[in-house]
Design a protein around this motif. Structure first.
Motif, short mmCIF file in Angstrom:
data_model
loop_
_atom_site.label_atom_id
_atom_site.label_comp_id
_atom_site.label_asym_id
_atom_site.label_seq_id
_atom_site.Cartn_x
_atom_site.Cartn_y
_atom_site.Cartn_z
N ALA A 1 0.83 -1.18 -0.03
CA ALA A 1 -0.26 -0.02 -0.25
C ALA A 1 0.91 1.29 0.19
O ALA A 1 0.53 2.25 -0.50
CB ALA A 1 -0.88 0.03 1.24
N SER A 2 2.19 1.07 0.49
CA SER A 2 2.65 2.39 0.71
C SER A 2 3.44 2.74 -0.67
O SER A 2 3.46 3.68 -1.04
CB SER A 2 4.22 2.07 1.66
OG SER A 2 4.03 1.51 2.74
N THR B 1 -5.49 2.30 10.53
CA THR B 1 -4.65 1.43 11.26
C THR B 1 -4.98 1.50 12.41
O THR B 1 -4.83 0.19 13.10
CB THR B 1 -3.34 1.71 10.82
OG1 THR B 1 -2.77 2.15 9.72
CG2 THR B 1 -2.40 0.43 11.35
N ASP C 1 -6.80 4.84 0.14
CA ASP C 1 -6.13 3.88 0.98
C ASP C 1 -6.93 2.98 1.80
O ASP C 1 -7.50 3.43 2.95
CB ASP C 1 -4.77 4.43 2.09
CG ASP C 1 -3.98 3.38 2.55
OD1 ASP C 1 -4.37 2.20 2.39
OD2 ASP C 1 -3.37 3.82 3.44
N ASN D 1 -5.07 -4.18 0.15
CA ASN D 1 -4.01 -5.39 0.12
C ASN D 1 -4.75 -6.63 0.40
O ASN D 1 -4.99 -7.10 1.47
CB ASN D 1 -3.06 -5.26 1.32
CG ASN D 1 -2.00 -4.11 1.45
OD1 ASN D 1 -1.88 -3.49 0.09
ND2 ASN D 1 -1.16 -3.82 2.20
N1 PLP Z 1 -2.40 2.03 4.96
C1 PLP Z 1 -2.87 1.31 6.15
C2 PLP Z 1 -4.36 1.86 6.26
C3 PLP Z 1 -2.40 0.29 6.70
O1 PLP Z 1 -3.24 -0.29 7.67
C4 PLP Z 1 -1.03 -0.10 6.36
C5 PLP Z 1 -0.44 -1.24 7.07
O2 PLP Z 1 -0.86 -1.82 8.25
C6 PLP Z 1 -0.35 0.42 5.25
C7 PLP Z 1 -1.10 1.31 4.54
C8 PLP Z 1 0.92 -0.01 5.06
O3 PLP Z 1 0.57 -1.09 4.17
P1 PLP Z 1 2.04 -1.68 3.42
O4 PLP Z 1 2.83 -2.43 4.38
O5 PLP Z 1 1.48 -2.63 2.46
O6 PLP Z 1 2.77 -0.58 2.98
#
Ligand code: PLP
Length: 442
Positions: free
Chosen positions: A110-111, A208, A233, A262
């Protein structure tokens, strides 16, 4: 698939690969297939009911192997992203189909998806401003660009701002930890008055810390009116949108330019698999396109094929859509929905246990598989409880701060979790809490 079938299939896969290696000299080095060969060979949507492993592996030989190396990888990804988009009921504009302007790509995380969206938005606004005022240099524009997310957004959003070299401002969330129109509009007005250029907003669906949801139906129209790129996101929560009863949480996605979640978090697809869709794919490819001679190919610029290297930061890529193809077919949409529903039901079971105990409180609305709770009392007391829980090593909890409160997060995430595990975890937490309170009184 249970563990005994997994053993059997795993051994068969080793034989499959060994047979491939032994017969490699009989294969062509370059496939005969034409662009677009794969889509007509497979259904337009994921099956509702589970299929067998044999069915899928037979299709690998019939459908995938003739398109090795590379066309099969790209074409299966396009179709799998359409399958998944249809499961989520994404607006048609996000799907590639045969002639769509949008489409999906599998990123690693996601990043990365947030960063790619931010960089594309940065390029788009820079080109647009330079077209209107050619005297403006990219550096002068960059200095004024501002991106926004809520104070509950994941740290990867702030990182995207850092890497992308633009300011990122956080918008205070409301009492339900959601970004709302009024707070966003206030920030935009004051930044525009100061000569800054708002260009990018990240809305989070399923934060998160506490799985809260930014108000897309309010934020979306503002982004469209102000010509700002809206990226969503939904890293964790996105998987739940395949269930009709949770789909309303995605309402407002029609205002977005890009959307990401994801499947590796909650849709049973192994890490890594981060699904990203865009409405207008040329806005991505236009930002990242470079064509050195060693990467040219016969269908270059024909419009017949998707060149995923222009949709992402790396050049090379893995065949990640195979994982989606296997998982979607082996579970069927109904099996995946049942999996999500079971987790949500178990989190509500845990919530009910917490609510029955007057020593504890629930700290945020429980919507999906995450329960934020704490002992009524000080942060120090909750820190001490967390310390006891995590050092006992029977369950593991990750805390967060909601405003000034330290909160414990109970997340349902294992594939094999059952009610007995939830009951056992709660009994364990209560025992440790009772021990702690006795110790505190001494
Ligand atoms: N965005 C949200 C809302 C998340 O909860 C997370 C990870 O827990 C991320 C982004 C980051 O995910 P990634 O590890 O796929 O970059």
């Amino acid at each position: 698939m249970d563990t005994s079938e997994f053993r059997k299939r795993g051994k068969e896969m080793v034989d499959y690969v060994a047979d491939y290696m032994e017969g490699i000299e009989r294969r062509q080095v370059y496939p005969d297939v034409e662009p677009g060969y794969l889509r007509p060979l497979i259904p337009a949507a994921a099956p509702q009911e589970p299929e067998t492993f044999e069915d899928i592996i037979n299709d690998v030989e019939k459908i995938i192997m003739p398109g090795i190396a590379s066309p099969a990888c790209t074409e299966l990804e396009m179709v799998m992203m359409d399958w998944l988009g249809k499961m989520l009921e994404l607006p048609e504009a996000f799907l590639a189909g045969e002639a769509g302007e949008g489409g999906g790509v599998i990123q690693g995380s996601a990043s990365e998806a947030t960063l790619v969206a931010l960089l594309a938005a940065r390029t788009k606004v820079t080109r647009w401003l330079q077209a209107a005022s050619p005297e403006l240099s990219p550096a002068a524009i960059m200095e004024k660009l501002v991106a926004y997310s809520s104070d509950q957004a994941h740290s990867s959003v702030e990182r995207a701002g850092l890497i992308g070299g633009v300011k990122l401002k956080t918008i205070p969330s409301d009492d339900k930890f959601a970004m709302r129109a009024s707070a966003l509009q206030e920030a935009l007005d004051s930044d525009k008055a100061a000569g800054l250029i708002p260009f990018f907003v990240v809305a989070t669906l399923g934060t998160t810390s506490c799985c809260s949801f930014d108000n897309l139906l309010e934020i979306g129209p503002i982004c469209n009116k102000e010509n700002m790129w809206l990226h969503i996101d939904a890293a964790y929560a996105g998987s739940a949108f395949i269930c009709p009863e949770f789909r309303h949480l995605l309402n407002g996605v029609e205002f977005a330019d890009s959307f990401n979640f994801n499947p590796h978090k909650w849709l049973l697809v192994n890490f890594d698999c981060s699904a990203m869709w865009v409405k207008n794919r040329t806005e991505l490819t236009g930002a990242f396109k470079l064509d050195p001679l060693y990467l040219k190919h016969s269908h270059q610029d024909s419009g017949l094929i998707t060149d995923y290297r222009h949709w992402q930061i790396p050049l090379g890529r893995r065949f990640r859509s195979l994982k989606m193809w296997f998982v979607f077919r082996m579970y069927g949409v109904k099996g995946l929905q049942a999996y999500i529903r079971k987790h949500v039901q178990l989190s509500h079971e845990f919530e009910a246990l917490v609510r029955q105990d007057p020593c504890f409180e629930i700290c945020a609305e429980v919507t999906l598989g995450l329960v934020c709770f704490r002992l009524k009392g000080s942060n120090k007391l909750n820190e001490a409880l967390l310390e006891r829980i995590n050092s006992a090593k029977k369950i593991h909890l990750v805390p967060c701060h909601l405003r000034d409160k330290l909160v414990l997060r109970f997340a349902i995430c294992s594939r094999t979790v059952e009610s007995a595990h939830v009951q056992h975890a709660w009994k364990h937490i209560k025992e440790l809490a009772a021990e702690l309170m006795r110790a505190e009184k001494v």
